[in-house]
Each structure stands twice: as C-alpha cells, then as structure tokens.
Scaffold this motif. Structure first.
Motif, mmCIF file in Angstrom:
data_model
loop_
_atom_site.group_PDB
_atom_site.id
_atom_site.type_symbol
_atom_site.label_atom_id
_atom_site.label_comp_id
_atom_site.label_asym_id
_atom_site.label_seq_id
_atom_site.Cartn_x
_atom_site.Cartn_y
_atom_site.Cartn_z
ATOM 1 N N MET A 1 45.331 -12.650 -5.894
ATOM 2 C CA MET A 1 44.154 -12.164 -6.598
ATOM 3 C C MET A 1 43.211 -11.398 -5.683
ATOM 4 S SD MET A 1 44.589 -13.092 -9.718
ATOM 5 C CE MET A 1 43.008 -12.901 -10.452
ATOM 6 N N GLU A 2 43.401 -11.482 -4.384
ATOM 7 C CA GLU A 2 42.501 -10.792 -3.461
ATOM 8 C C GLU A 2 42.634 -9.279 -3.541
ATOM 9 O OE1 GLU A 2 43.385 -12.443 0.334
ATOM 10 O OE2 GLU A 2 42.447 -14.366 -0.137
ATOM 11 N N THR A 3 43.767 -8.782 -3.975
ATOM 12 C CA THR A 3 43.969 -7.336 -4.036
ATOM 13 C C THR A 3 43.662 -6.750 -5.412
ATOM 14 O OG1 THR A 3 46.299 -7.628 -4.628
ATOM 15 C CG2 THR A 3 45.763 -7.455 -2.271
ATOM 16 N N CYS A 4 43.218 -7.584 -6.350
ATOM 17 C CA CYS A 4 42.914 -7.110 -7.708
ATOM 18 C C CYS A 4 41.553 -6.434 -7.764
ATOM 19 C CB CYS A 4 42.922 -8.287 -8.681
ATOM 20 S SG CYS A 4 44.531 -9.039 -8.843
ATOM 21 N N ASP A 5 41.406 -5.542 -8.697
ATOM 22 C CA ASP A 5 40.132 -4.870 -8.920
ATOM 23 C C ASP A 5 39.292 -5.691 -9.898
ATOM 24 O OD1 ASP A 5 40.852 -2.730 -7.314
ATOM 25 O OD2 ASP A 5 41.806 -1.689 -8.986
ATOM 26 N N PRO A 6 38.002 -5.885 -9.625
ATOM 27 C CA PRO A 6 37.163 -6.622 -10.571
ATOM 28 C C PRO A 6 36.889 -5.779 -11.815
ATOM 29 C CG PRO A 6 35.848 -5.771 -8.769
ATOM 30 C CD PRO A 6 37.284 -5.478 -8.431
ATOM 31 N N VAL A 7 36.738 -6.457 -12.939
ATOM 32 C CA VAL A 7 36.472 -5.796 -14.205
ATOM 33 C C VAL A 7 35.274 -6.459 -14.839
ATOM 34 C CG1 VAL A 7 37.390 -5.301 -16.495
ATOM 35 C CG2 VAL A 7 38.889 -5.219 -14.539
ATOM 36 N N GLY A 8 34.342 -5.669 -15.325
ATOM 37 C CA GLY A 8 33.156 -6.204 -15.974
ATOM 38 C C GLY A 8 33.466 -6.765 -17.349
ATOM 39 N N THR A 9 32.621 -7.640 -17.813
ATOM 40 C CA THR A 9 32.754 -8.231 -19.143
ATOM 41 C C THR A 9 31.759 -7.543 -20.067
ATOM 42 O OG1 THR A 9 33.315 -10.342 -18.151
ATOM 43 C CG2 THR A 9 32.631 -10.388 -20.430
ATOM 44 N N PRO A 10 32.193 -7.071 -21.256
ATOM 45 C CA PRO A 10 31.278 -6.359 -22.138
ATOM 46 C C PRO A 10 30.356 -7.295 -22.920
ATOM 47 C CG PRO A 10 33.402 -6.480 -23.157
ATOM 48 C CD PRO A 10 33.541 -7.093 -21.785
ATOM 49 N N MET A 11 30.080 -8.471 -22.382
ATOM 50 C CA MET A 11 29.209 -9.434 -23.032
ATOM 51 C C MET A 11 28.583 -10.288 -21.939
ATOM 52 S SD MET A 11 30.347 -12.105 -25.935
ATOM 53 C CE MET A 11 29.178 -12.719 -27.088
ATOM 54 N N GLU A 12 27.357 -10.696 -22.139
ATOM 55 C CA GLU A 12 26.705 -11.521 -21.144
ATOM 56 C C GLU A 12 27.446 -12.834 -20.983
ATOM 57 O OE1 GLU A 12 22.550 -12.136 -21.753
ATOM 58 O OE2 GLU A 12 22.272 -10.111 -22.516
ATOM 59 N N ILE A 13 27.557 -13.291 -19.739
ATOM 60 C CA ILE A 13 28.233 -14.558 -19.481
ATOM 61 C C ILE A 13 27.449 -15.707 -20.100
ATOM 62 C CG2 ILE A 13 29.027 -16.111 -17.666
ATOM 63 C CD1 ILE A 13 30.694 -13.560 -17.943
ATOM 64 N N LYS A 14 26.136 -15.644 -20.078
ATOM 65 C CA LYS A 14 25.309 -16.658 -20.728
ATOM 66 C C LYS A 14 25.173 -16.252 -22.191
ATOM 67 C CE LYS A 14 22.798 -17.813 -16.574
ATOM 68 N NZ LYS A 14 21.528 -17.920 -15.900
ATOM 69 N N TYR A 15 26.079 -16.736 -23.002
ATOM 70 C CA TYR A 15 26.176 -16.296 -24.390
ATOM 71 C C TYR A 15 25.075 -16.878 -25.265
ATOM 72 C CZ TYR A 15 28.620 -20.749 -24.680
ATOM 73 O OH TYR A 15 28.967 -22.064 -24.579
ATOM 74 N N LYS A 16 24.815 -16.205 -26.366
ATOM 75 C CA LYS A 16 23.780 -16.597 -27.319
ATOM 76 C C LYS A 16 24.385 -17.203 -28.588
ATOM 77 C CE LYS A 16 21.193 -12.568 -25.847
ATOM 78 N NZ LYS A 16 20.706 -11.265 -26.267
ATOM 79 N N LEU A 17 25.685 -17.172 -28.720
ATOM 80 C CA LEU A 17 26.308 -17.678 -29.936
ATOM 81 C C LEU A 17 26.302 -19.200 -29.960
ATOM 82 C CD1 LEU A 17 29.406 -15.368 -30.388
ATOM 83 C CD2 LEU A 17 27.297 -15.361 -31.664
ATOM 84 N N ASP A 18 26.063 -19.745 -31.141
ATOM 85 C CA ASP A 18 26.167 -21.179 -31.356
ATOM 86 C C ASP A 18 26.695 -21.395 -32.767
ATOM 87 O OD1 ASP A 18 23.986 -20.500 -32.884
ATOM 88 O OD2 ASP A 18 22.581 -21.785 -31.847
ATOM 89 N N LEU A 19 26.789 -22.636 -33.203
ATOM 90 C CA LEU A 19 27.386 -22.951 -34.487
ATOM 91 C C LEU A 19 26.628 -22.341 -35.663
ATOM 92 C CD1 LEU A 19 29.711 -24.403 -35.775
ATOM 93 C CD2 LEU A 19 28.348 -26.490 -35.781
ATOM 94 N N ASP A 20 25.309 -22.263 -35.617
ATOM 95 C CA ASP A 20 24.474 -21.638 -36.647
ATOM 96 C C ASP A 20 24.801 -22.157 -38.053
ATOM 97 O OD1 ASP A 20 22.489 -19.997 -37.654
ATOM 98 O OD2 ASP A 20 23.816 -18.282 -37.882
#
Length: 103
Positions: A1-20
């Motif tokens: 994994m050290e030679t892999c390129d990092p990729v961003g996530t198109p969503m915040e890691i601290k998510y806002k979704l809940d059961l609602d």
C-alpha cells in the motif's frame, strides 16, 4: 500500500446521516435502485465506496434527508460503441466513462 496513490472521498468523513425516524419517507425502491447503481460503480471508482456504503445503511426506511443529504453530486455517464469497427476481426469496440461530481 505504500506505493498507492491517495484518493479523496467525495463526502465528509464525519457524516451527518442518521436514522431520522421522524422524517418524511421517500420511495424505497427508487432509493435502493440508486444505491445499487452506485454499488456497481464502486468496482471502478474506489473513491465513492465510503459514501455509497454510508448511504446504503438506510435502505430499509429512507427519508428525504437520506436522499438529499449530498445531492450536490451529479452522476454523468458516457458510452461509445462502434459495431464491427476492427478491420482485422470485425469485432465491436466499445468504451465508457462515469463521472461523479466534478471528478
């Protein structure tokens, strides 16, 4: 994994979704269809795995909050097919690309 390129996530890691539980329900079939389509894309787009799996948690009782939480992303797909184009084998050639948001 050290030679892999990092990729961003198109969503915040601290998510806002809940059961609602008190939100207005939406068509579960449409929501599941959207999640299924995104799950198919995760094989070629590892950057959307986190966001897709997070949204997939709420397939049983989706509400408007789940459907519109990250509605700023637009999924655009392109495909091209050229039937019998190869001059040697006369086989079809095709290709496709999917873009999520501005990526």
């Amino acid at each position: 994994m050290e030679t892999c390129d990092p990729v961003g996530t198109p969503m915040e890691i601290k998510y806002k979704l809940d059961l609602d539980q008190h939100g207005s329900p939406v068509d579960a079939t449409k929501y599941r269809s959207m999640i299924g389509t995104l799950m198919y894309l995760t094989s070629s787009r590892p950057d959307i795995v986190y966001a897709t799996c997070l949204c997939a948690r709420y397939q049983a009782n989706p509400t408007e909050k789940h459907l519109k939480e990250d509605s700023g992303f637009e999924l655009t797909g392109f495909s091209d097919a050229d039937y019998a184009r190869c001059k040697d084998t006369f086989k079809s050639t095709s290709g496709g690309a999917q873009f999520l948001g501005k990526s």
